[in-house]
Design an enzyme around this catalytic site. Sequence first.
Site, PDB file in Angstrom:
ATOM      1  N   ASP A 407       0.845  -1.191   0.000  1.00 31.39           N
ATOM      2  CA  ASP A 407       0.000   0.000   0.000  1.00 31.39           C
ATOM      3  C   ASP A 407       0.886   1.249   0.000  1.00 31.39           C
ATOM      4  O   ASP A 407       1.868   1.332   0.744  1.00 31.39           O
ATOM      5  CB  ASP A 407      -0.886  -0.024   1.250  1.00 31.39           C
ATOM      6  CG  ASP A 407      -1.765   1.199   1.360  1.00 31.39           C
ATOM      7  OD1 ASP A 407      -2.712   1.318   0.563  1.00 31.39           O
ATOM      8  OD2 ASP A 407      -1.505   2.037   2.255  1.00 31.39           O
ATOM      9  N   GLU A 436       1.629   0.284  -4.952  1.00 33.03           N
ATOM     10  CA  GLU A 436       1.142   1.580  -5.451  1.00 33.03           C
ATOM     11  C   GLU A 436       2.333   2.531  -5.517  1.00 33.03           C
ATOM     12  O   GLU A 436       2.846   2.958  -4.487  1.00 33.03           O
ATOM     13  CB  GLU A 436       0.084   2.139  -4.517  1.00 33.03           C
ATOM     14  CG  GLU A 436      -1.199   1.326  -4.484  1.00 33.03           C
ATOM     15  CD  GLU A 436      -2.223   1.941  -3.557  1.00 33.03           C
ATOM     16  OE1 GLU A 436      -3.327   2.273  -4.015  1.00 33.03           O
ATOM     17  OE2 GLU A 436      -1.930   2.092  -2.354  1.00 33.03           O
TER      18      GLU A 436
END
Length: 711
Positions: A407, A436
């Site tokens: 994340d 990400e």
Amino acid sequence: MISTRPFNAYLDTLTEVAVLLPNHYYSGKSSAFYIESGGSVTKMDILNIEKFDTMIKYTCQVKEMPEFGREHVILDERLMRTDLQIGGVIRTEEFDHLFYYEGELGSIYSPKLTSFRVWAPTATEAFVKFKETADSPHRYVPMRRGPSGTFEAELAENAEGYFYHYQVRINNIWHEAVDPYAKMVSVHSEWGRVVDDEKMMVPKYELPPFSSPLDAIIYEASIRDLSSQPESGIKRRGLYLGLTEEGTQSPDGQPTGLDYVASLGVTHVELLPFFDYFGVSDVDFSANYNWGYNPLFFNVPEGSFSTDPVDLYARAVELKQMIEAFHKKGLRVIMDVVYNHVFVRETSSFERLVPGYFFRQGLDGMPSNGSGCGNDFASERKMGRKFILDSLHYWMDAYHLDGFRFDLMGLIDVGTIQQAAARIRRNKPDAVILGEGWDLNTALPSEKKASIQNEQDLRDIAFFNDRFRDSVKGNTFQLFEPGFAFGNSQFLDNAFAALTANVGCAGIDRLFHSPAQSVNYVECHDNYTLWDKLEACFPGDTEVNRKKHLLATSFVLLSQGIPFLHAGQEFCRTKYGVENSYTSSDMINQMDWRRRSEYIDHVQYIKGLIELRKSTGAFRMRTEEAICYHMIKWPSNSDTLTVWLKDVGSYGKWNDIVVSFNAGRAVSSFILPDGEQWNQIVSGTQSGIDPIDVARADAVVESFSCAVFVR
């Protein structure tokens, strides 16, 4: 111990002390300062004096580094005394090198002796506070200072199941914290618990090696969402064990849960966070909903997914049983990890044990907040990096995981991600690692962020490809901006680049050097679902929206790179217009098995595309050079993107493949490349690997649909 401080003094480097004299204290003036250590007093040199509105700051130099782990006193010219507090020294590279500890941390159990080891280099005193049961009185064991800033203690008894805290004294203040390395916590995460690893063992089901991340088809889901709807037919809804149940069906007799996911043909299930997080009650999980991006204890399974979160081992054993249930179905499991921030910095164990070390600060001295959660974890510091690497190794080894999704990976430094990938692949060479890679505003130099901009330093890491997403469906943050699949032909060239994994051979700036770096998606748990964006952009145009939805998903499955599907995307998942459903109810977030029945033709179509993708390596080319050689943009009308995959016989049973995406309202027609006649295997309503139309030399592609021709 000094009860009150007439002024403050901080150790800012290993040899510099900042003394702050308030204006009300002798007008903030002193001609000399001294340090008292172990009974001896030494004068310090004043290097600099700065005047501020309410105080005067004196930067002083000590002749020898003050010894950590003991108290030191600073005196002014009047021999007024104050304790030397730990200041900015903890954010220096010298401190990082001096106190890096390579060994094992946490509680280490054996039936006759449990060892406790915590890293707290700035503490002067430490204890283990523990109790045998939830209702027992507290007991204390003093900890002795060990190497590299650690404190250690042993408990010579069988401590299995004991509840424990660490207590440390820093700057003359006592802090109490749960062990950040805890493998188990009490209900509501109030205490760490001592566990016997042997009692958390579950038989492992070994899958054959996985050839390449490019062969992965990732299906992102929430443990809770997959089984929470009553119509799922699952007994243990919303729990780990709910996804071990086989033979579950919706009212129309179709498979649900584990069986359904396995039936799609996907290879990997990426699960939203299942480490211990804030936001859902352990004892009444139905009272609240949360995706899980509020980390509490990174090495502990989330209690709300367990049938009995009070039980010492239930959550760990049940999670492992769920993972192995996926494995037995041939599905690999990717864990969504959130090492970029914690739920609350001030109350986190990291901050309580080593204040100021584990979190970044901006130039203004305030906590860096690229995460939007009030804190950014300082992964670039040696012990911050060690924690991440140790945690990943623990999950990989103890829970038999097959990959990790990072994340907000752009908040983590490049070096940590490089070392993480090396550590993961030493344990599991075929692990899938993705993240990400957004370039977020954190107190880290741009060249050190694990962002897409630095993909050249992370060539074995996959990134969520936002160019792909925005080219195909339109801007995620501009609701009413449509992409190519929604009928915006201005994005045709961008869509072609997306088909090539943005490796730079489509006449548009390169994003990646390898197709294995591109995670292709148009929908994930974040933001509007694809269906909800369509309904907002084209309200009431339901039949056409269904076509556009299939067209956009076809892009995902027929592009070079790694395809990524959001659970329910295959049947037009809706969250009823809720953009950010991280705390919405089960009614908003659940997998709607009734809707699956309504859109069963979509499900079958997506299954056919998955079968097609898996049948030939032509959609899974390994290199930029291969993509640039084999993929040719073929002429068709302005609303249609057509690509000829030329001379791909070495990848599968077809020598040539033509893929055409018509994003216009009119039927598209064009002449296929010369040579032998072609068979059509995909139309707007059918998909798979078998011919659905007779051999032909020309192509007809229905409006808002995909077609595939082979020979």
